[in-house]
Design a protein around this motif. Structure first.
Motif, PDB file in Angstrom:
ATOM      1  N   ASP A  62       0.834  -1.210   0.000  1.00 32.24           N
ATOM      2  CA  ASP A  62       0.000   0.000   0.000  1.00 32.24           C
ATOM      3  C   ASP A  62       0.867   1.257   0.000  1.00 32.24           C
ATOM      4  OD1 ASP A  62      -2.363   1.366  -0.025  1.00 32.24           O
ATOM      5  OD2 ASP A  62      -2.638   1.318   2.150  1.00 32.24           O
ATOM      6  N   GLY A  63       0.316   2.316  -0.581  1.00 34.59           N
ATOM      7  CA  GLY A  63       0.978   3.632  -0.511  1.00 34.59           C
ATOM      8  C   GLY A  63       1.443   4.176  -1.848  1.00 34.59           C
ATOM      9  N   ARG A 102      -0.120   7.780  -2.504  1.00 36.06           N
ATOM     10  CA  ARG A 102       0.456   8.845  -1.672  1.00 36.06           C
ATOM     11  C   ARG A 102       1.889   9.146  -2.093  1.00 36.06           C
ATOM     12  NH1 ARG A 102      -0.906   5.992   3.619  1.00 36.06           N
ATOM     13  NH2 ARG A 102      -1.587   4.410   2.137  1.00 36.06           N
ATOM     14  N   ARG A 142     -12.113   3.117  -7.878  1.00 31.89           N
ATOM     15  CA  ARG A 142     -11.196   4.195  -8.278  1.00 31.89           C
ATOM     16  C   ARG A 142     -11.496   4.690  -9.690  1.00 31.89           C
ATOM     17  NH1 ARG A 142      -5.447   2.776  -5.652  1.00 31.89           N
ATOM     18  NH2 ARG A 142      -6.272   2.148  -3.633  1.00 31.89           N
TER      19      ARG A 142
END
Ligand code: IPE
Ligand code: IPE
Ligand code: MG
Length: 445
Positions: free
Chosen positions: A213-214, A217, A264
């Motif tokens: 994850d990430g 960001r 999304r």
């Protein structure tokens, strides 16, 4: 003229090549199923025909098996071989472009042999002492509808041109050119020169799951579109796979796209799928000693991605190093629903008594019955949740959360996660650390 004829011939040639690829895998599956089904009678006659490399990979000697000892290694070996046979038998390409009656015969043989594999697996220790036979109820359930379908298909297409026999005119597939038979290359070392910690195999988690994850960001921090985060994240994935091989892990499962990720933006999703497709096709993963699997649903995925996932699984089926399961369009709850539906169907068909349903039986009805429990779950990106990832397999996992965003991760983070795991005391409800899962003090965190 000539060009036109060649163009028209191409789809058939593609199909023949598809068949040539699928056929050896299917035959390997038939042979392995037969070997497993008859294991007890072969052992009784002092014969062992299981693949030697599989025995070596599970550190089993012929003598152990011939003595009919059901050790944890023997259990792991049977789990591994039944999983392989089940996979190899799944060759939908063989049913394409053949007479519909033939397709029914092939489908039925596949179902029959896959049912035999599942029976062998379910027997557990008894497999060393008796033949894995299908119950009459299962045989009836498979044959009765197939018979009707086959008769209908032959009637409908009785006058169709018999298929040409292209197999006879094409060269045999060259085994050495088949990616499945090319020797794997060793993992590349990390550019820093750092080596994997030397953790004894019995102290390693058998199965590591990662929620990568990430990416979004990370991209935002760099003022880049989210899709760039996924692209750089795929380099991190590759490095972690090399690191898993260096470490000697046997199972690694990566969460790449959840059924909830459809929420999304469509362009982010499309680019993410393109990145996955390119990663699968670029040859790096294929060259390693990695057996690739795909968990998830094909629904909604681009066909070239599902093809790349299936093809990678086919090509890597003989690898024995690391089993890498990619969760793409995966939903944990949906998987439990499938298992429940499978059990209900079996009960309605009279194959099983609902009073006999236990954890083992439910696990056997999951879409990937051979995936072991996850010993270590690692999630990057600072969130502390499991987001519908492997709910069945995570029930006793050690949890490890880090703040690093996935594109900033490399294999050394995996090594740190695994080293931290070796310091955990796993009790599984007991008052003391359970044998074989105790903290190992040999590596520094
Ligand atoms: C993980 O990164 C990749 C997928 C879920 C496909 P994210 O895209 O979720 O990244 P963040 O959480 O938004 O930073
Ligand atoms: C989980 O990450 C799914 C993958 C890593 C593929 P998400 O970013 O989608 O999870 P949530 O939305 O934060 O729970
Ligand atoms: Mg996220």
């Amino acid at each position: 003229m000539r060009g036109g004829a060649t163009d028209r011939a191409r789809p058939d040639d593609d199909r023949v090549h598809e068949h040539l690829e699928a056929m050896p895998a299917f035959l390997d599956g038939l042979y392995l199923t037969d070997t497993l089904t008859d294991l007890a009678s072969d052992l009784g006659r002092g014969i062992l025909t299981l693949p030697e490399e599989a025995l070596a990979a599970h550190r089993l000697s012929e003598a152990d098996l011939l003595a009919c000892r059901w050790t944890p290694q023997a259990e792991a070996l049977i789990a591994d071989l039944t999983e392989r046979a089940h996979d190899w038998l799944d060759q939908p390409a063989l049913q394409r472009g053949v007479h519909p009656g033939m397709a029914v015969l092939l489908r039925t043989s596949t179902d029959l042999f896959r049912a035999r594999v599942r029976t062998a697996r379910r027997l557990g220790p008894a497999l060393l002492h008796r033949t894995a036979e299908l119950s009459p109820a299962v045989r009836f359930r498979l044959f009765a509808p197939a018979r009707v379908r086959a008769v209908r298909a032959w009637r409908r297409a009785a006058l169709a041109q018999p298929a040409a026999e292209p197999m006879a005119t094409l060269p045999e597939p060259r085994r050495e050119a088949d990616p499945a038979f090319l020797p794997p290359v060793p993992p590349r070392p990390h550019p820093s020169g750092e080596r994997a910690p030397d953790i004894p195999a019995e102290r390693l988690p058998r199965h590591v799951g990662i929620i990568m994850d990430g990416n979004g960001r990370w991209a935002a921090q760099q003022e880049l579109p989210r899709s760039e985060g996924h692209r750089v994240g795929s380099d991190a994935t590759r490095d972690v796979v090399h690191g898993a091989l260096e470490l000697g892990l046997s199972h690694l499962t990566l969460y790449a796209f959840s059924t909830e990720n459809w929420r999304r933006d469509a362009s982010e999703v499309a680019r993410l799928f393109r990145t996955m497709h390119d990663t699968l096709r670029d040859g790096d993963l294929r060259s390693l000693d990695v057996r690739l699997r795909w968990a998830g649903s094909p629904e909604g995925l681009p066909v070239d991605l599902t093809e790349a996932l299936r093809q990678s699984a086919r090509d890597s089926r003989h690898r024995t190093g690391l089993t890498l399961t990619l969760c793409v369009n995966y939903g944990g709850r949906a998987e439990l629903v499938q298992a429940a539906a499978g059990l209900a169907r079996a009960a309605v068909a009279g194959e099983l008594d609902p009073d006999h349903i236990d954890e083992r039986l439910l696990a056997a009805h999951l879409p990937h019955p051979h995936l072991p429990e996850v010993d270590l779950l690692w999630r990057t990106g600072g969130e502390h949740r499991i987001s519908n990832f492997l709910p069945w397999h995570l029930s006793y996992s050690e949890l490890h959360f880090t703040d690093t965003l996935w594109p900033d991760v490399d294999r050394r983070d995996l090594w740190r996660a695994v080293t931290a795991y070796t310091h955990r005391g796993r009790r599984h409800g007991a008052a003391r650390t359970v044998e074989g899962a105790s903290a190992w003090k040999g590596a520094a965190v």
